[in-house]
Design a protein around this motif. Structure first.
Motif, PDB file in Angstrom:
ATOM      1  N   ARG A 189      27.673  30.666  16.571  1.00 41.11           N
ATOM      2  CA  ARG A 189      28.619  30.703  15.226  1.00 41.11           C
ATOM      3  C   ARG A 189      29.159  29.489  14.710  1.00 41.11           C
ATOM      4  N   VAL A 190      29.050  29.126  13.500  1.00 37.79           N
ATOM      5  CA  VAL A 190      29.099  27.968  13.020  1.00 37.79           C
ATOM      6  C   VAL A 190      30.735  27.435  13.265  1.00 37.79           C
ATOM      7  N   ASP A 191      31.801  28.422  13.197  1.00 40.22           N
ATOM      8  CA  ASP A 191      33.129  27.879  13.813  1.00 40.22           C
ATOM      9  C   ASP A 191      32.976  27.789  15.129  1.00 40.22           C
ATOM     10  N   ASP A 192      31.955  28.122  16.010  1.00 39.82           N
ATOM     11  CA  ASP A 192      32.333  27.913  17.060  1.00 39.82           C
ATOM     12  C   ASP A 192      31.603  26.439  17.874  1.00 39.82           C
ATOM     13  N   PHE A 193      30.983  25.761  16.836  1.00 45.34           N
ATOM     14  CA  PHE A 193      30.613  24.380  17.385  1.00 45.34           C
ATOM     15  C   PHE A 193      30.886  23.330  16.399  1.00 45.34           C
ATOM     16  N   ALA A 194      30.945  23.713  15.010  1.00 42.92           N
ATOM     17  CA  ALA A 194      31.014  22.929  14.142  1.00 42.92           C
ATOM     18  C   ALA A 194      32.389  22.025  14.315  1.00 42.92           C
ATOM     19  N   PRO A 195      33.471  22.369  14.374  1.00 42.21           N
ATOM     20  CA  PRO A 195      34.538  21.649  14.780  1.00 42.21           C
ATOM     21  C   PRO A 195      34.411  20.391  15.718  1.00 42.21           C
ATOM     22  N   ARG A 196      33.299  20.466  16.606  1.00 37.80           N
ATOM     23  CA  ARG A 196      33.034  19.312  17.554  1.00 37.80           C
ATOM     24  C   ARG A 196      32.010  18.306  16.799  1.00 37.80           C
ATOM     25  N   LEU A 197      31.474  18.807  15.698  1.00 45.25           N
ATOM     26  CA  LEU A 197      30.643  17.680  15.098  1.00 45.25           C
ATOM     27  C   LEU A 197      31.303  16.359  14.985  1.00 45.25           C
ATOM     28  N   SER A 198      30.691  15.335  14.959  1.00 44.52           N
ATOM     29  CA  SER A 198      31.229  14.116  14.579  1.00 44.52           C
ATOM     30  C   SER A 198      30.087  13.127  13.979  1.00 44.52           C
ATOM     31  N   PHE A 199      30.693  11.999  13.048  1.00 45.96           N
ATOM     32  CA  PHE A 199      29.721  11.297  12.368  1.00 45.96           C
ATOM     33  C   PHE A 199      30.117   9.760  12.896  1.00 45.96           C
ATOM     34  N   PHE A 200      29.186   9.094  12.458  1.00 47.35           N
ATOM     35  CA  PHE A 200      29.244   7.584  12.905  1.00 47.35           C
ATOM     36  C   PHE A 200      28.711   6.871  11.882  1.00 47.35           C
ATOM     37  N   PHE A 201      29.503   5.991  10.979  1.00 46.71           N
ATOM     38  CA  PHE A 201      29.045   5.127   9.765  1.00 46.71           C
ATOM     39  C   PHE A 201      29.175   3.802  10.085  1.00 46.71           C
ATOM     40  N   ASN A 202      28.483   3.032   9.271  1.00 43.38           N
ATOM     41  CA  ASN A 202      28.260   1.468   9.150  1.00 43.38           C
ATOM     42  C   ASN A 202      29.439   1.046   8.089  1.00 43.38           C
ATOM     43  N   SER A 203      30.013  -0.112   8.406  1.00 42.54           N
ATOM     44  CA  SER A 203      31.038  -0.370   7.129  1.00 42.54           C
ATOM     45  C   SER A 203      30.576  -2.001   6.916  1.00 42.54           C
ATOM     46  N   HIS A 204      29.845  -2.241   5.718  1.00 48.59           N
ATOM     47  CA  HIS A 204      29.597  -3.360   5.283  1.00 48.59           C
ATOM     48  C   HIS A 204      30.383  -4.176   4.391  1.00 48.59           C
ATOM     49  N   SER A 205      30.215  -5.259   3.959  1.00 48.84           N
ATOM     50  CA  SER A 205      31.193  -6.243   3.314  1.00 48.84           C
ATOM     51  C   SER A 205      31.383  -5.904   1.579  1.00 48.84           C
ATOM     52  N   ASP A 206      30.519  -5.068   1.120  1.00 51.20           N
ATOM     53  CA  ASP A 206      30.815  -4.673  -0.372  1.00 51.20           C
ATOM     54  C   ASP A 206      31.986  -3.457  -0.261  1.00 51.20           C
ATOM     55  N   PHE A 207      33.410  -4.365  -0.396  1.00 49.80           N
ATOM     56  CA  PHE A 207      34.422  -3.517   0.171  1.00 49.80           C
ATOM     57  C   PHE A 207      34.799  -2.051  -0.651  1.00 49.80           C
ATOM     58  N   PHE A 208      34.659  -2.056  -2.034  1.00 53.78           N
ATOM     59  CA  PHE A 208      34.999  -0.864  -2.632  1.00 53.78           C
ATOM     60  C   PHE A 208      33.883   0.028  -2.351  1.00 53.78           C
ATOM     61  N   GLU A 209      32.339  -0.439  -2.469  1.00 56.55           N
ATOM     62  CA  GLU A 209      31.215   0.547  -1.994  1.00 56.55           C
ATOM     63  C   GLU A 209      31.584   1.282  -0.771  1.00 56.55           C
ATOM     64  N   GLU A 210      32.086   0.675   0.093  1.00 58.42           N
ATOM     65  CA  GLU A 210      31.997   1.296   1.482  1.00 58.42           C
ATOM     66  C   GLU A 210      33.522   2.478   1.459  1.00 58.42           C
ATOM     67  N   VAL A 211      34.461   1.799   0.765  1.00 57.47           N
ATOM     68  CA  VAL A 211      35.488   3.010   0.846  1.00 57.47           C
ATOM     69  C   VAL A 211      35.093   4.043  -0.080  1.00 57.47           C
ATOM     70  N   ALA A 212      34.412   3.981  -1.262  1.00 54.42           N
ATOM     71  CA  ALA A 212      33.719   5.289  -1.939  1.00 54.42           C
ATOM     72  C   ALA A 212      32.877   5.967  -1.223  1.00 54.42           C
TER      73      ALA A 212
END
Length: 477
Positions: A189-212
């Motif tokens: 069931r989606v609500d059994d596993f989805a709360p434990r999914l997580s993500f991992f992103f990069n943060s580059h130097s184009d400051f506002f592009e990354e925030v957006a």
């Protein structure tokens, strides 16, 4: 702070020093043989021991790596993908032997195999059996480890391979959609596993592009989880993500400039709403960070957290005309990619066609052309170059004796373990892997038995190679 080098003893000492300095979690880097499922003494591993992470060939190494660490009090992140399931099993068994029950363990396995096919290329098996392994871990974690994030859906490596910010976000979300759909097909069931999914992103130097990018990510995931996947639990709709500053942006030229780059990238991640953060050390373009450089990177986070006040307000840039406009534009561009991937039959099918790989390669080529033409300026490299630069930077090397200690432990483990128990555990793994993936053939219980018997990582991955085969990436032009 991401850490790992040499033998388990070396990395354990680094973890202890970081915790003493105020770090609140562990993040384990494994060496290249471990990432490819080889033992330290395998001929394929020659020359690669401990140079980009810690070597773990069996439960014996994991026990030393985690020895004396407060596993019931800290969250542990493990950057491991194709062999994620057997390595996770070793962690669970080591923790239980130390008196910490699996239900109390908190942490994250990266375990994101699709981005390996797209970008990092540390794959072992073809896509379908690889997806089975991921689904097995999601199912097992849902049932047995309620505080563990069984997958960290990772855009970081896609960006490091040369993608744009839009591509990083689009392909990461498409990967996440594939994992959700495979778990649903398993019967979860989606609500059994989805709360434990997580993500991992990069943060580059184009400051506002990354925030957006970070702001758009949360919008898109919420819409997908509520509209497409019909999640009812609010936590299923949250995009919880970790951010690491951009390793690919660091330069060996004028390396102290990297301190400024990292601070700006970290600030963009915080203002964009990251839940956790890794700051790269200034010497990472040269080698695994020294203890001094790693401590300085940790202090950067602490200065931002304790002295600037930027973490005191949720979405502090919300309402800015420019930020809102850029967020909207980012979201529109990402949906265009997601629609195209849907048209191709989903992310697994798109990877089989080479679509995301081709898009990333094109973006990397465009960037390099712009850099070579001077249209993209990097301080100290093609702008403000110091022809007389002489900045001696100490570089970390694997401590003398580490390789010998690792090899001796591996030899002793093989000599002292119960050979019959190892053979039975590996036979059970082979039999289950030979049958179709399903709840009653979930491979995690077999990895746990293999770990407890001190079967090595290479032995377990050798069994899987024999059943699943090895993936060879086709040449696409």
């Amino acid at each position: 702070m991401f850490a790992g080098f040499g033998a388990a003893e070396d990395t354990n000492a680094r973890f202890r020093s970081l915790l003493a300095a105020g770090q609140t979690g562990l993040s384990i880097a494994y060496d290249m043989p471990t990432l490819y499922g080889y033992d330290t003494d395998d001929p394929e591993a020659e020359g690669e021991f401990g140079t980009c992470g810690v070597a773990v060939s069996s439960l014996a190494d994991m026990e030393v790596l985690l020895g004396g660490l407060p596993l019931d009090k800290v969250s542990t992140s493990m950057t491991i993908n194709s062999p994620a399931a057997p390595i996770w099993a070793m962690y669970i068994v080591a923790a239980e032997k130390a008196g910490v029950p699996r239900a109390a363990l908190e942490g994250t396995t990266q375990n994101d195999i699709l981005k390996e096919f797209v970008a990092q290329k540390e794959f072992l098996f073809p896509p379908e059996p690889s997806m089975r392994l991921v689904t097995d871990t999601i199912e097992f974690g849902t049932n047995e480890l309620p505080r563990w994030n069984t997958i960290s859906i990772s855009g970081y490596h896609i960006r490091e391979a040369g993608s744009t910010a839009i591509q990083e976000l689009a392909f990461t979300i498409a990967d996440g959609m594939a994992y959700v759909e495979y778990a649903l097909a398993r019967g979860l069931r989606v609500d059994d596993f989805a709360p434990r999914l997580s993500f991992f992103f990069n943060s580059h130097s184009d400051f506002f592009e990354e925030v957006a990018k970070f702001r758009a990510a949360r919008r898109i995931w919420h819409k997908l989880m509520t509209v497409r996947y019909r999640a009812e639990n609010e936590r299923s709709t949250w995009m919880r993500f970790h951010t690491q500053t951009a390793g690919v942006s660091l330069t060996p030229q004028q390396p102290l400039n990297n301190l400024t780059r990292v601070a700006i990238q970290a600030l963009a991640a915080i203002l964009g709403g990251t839940q956790s953060l890794h700051t790269d050390a200034y010497d990472e373009a040269l080698a695994v960070p020294t203890a001094e450089a790693a401590l300085l990177a940790l202090r950067q986070q602490q200065v931002i957290a304790e002295e600037t006040g930027v973490a005191n307000t949720i979405d502090p840039l919300g309402g800015s005309w420019f930020v809102e406009s850029l967020t909207n534009e980012t979201e529109r561009e990402v949906w265009r990619y997601l629609d195209e991937i849907d048209r191709r039959g989903g992310m697994v099918a798109a990877i089989g066609e080479g679509y995301p790989q081709h898009e990333v390669a094109d973006a990397a080529y465009r960037y390099q052309r712009e850099f070579d033409a001077g249209e993209r300026r990097v301080v100290g490299v093609n702008a403000f170059v110091d022809a007389n630069e002489q900045t001696p930077i100490p570089v970390l090397s694997v401590p003398p004796g580490s390789f010998e200690a690792q090899m001796a432990r591996l030899e002793r483990t093989r000599r002292e373990r119960d050979g019959e128990a190892v053979a039975n555990a590996l036979d059970g793994l082979r039999d289950a892997a030979s049958r179709p993936g399903a709840s009653d053939t979930n491979l995690m219980p077999h990895f746990l038995r293999c770990a407890a018997a001190y079967a090595t990582l290479g032995e377990q991955c050798g069994v899987l190679r024999g059943v699943f085969g090895e993936y060879r990436e086709p040449v696409l032009v």
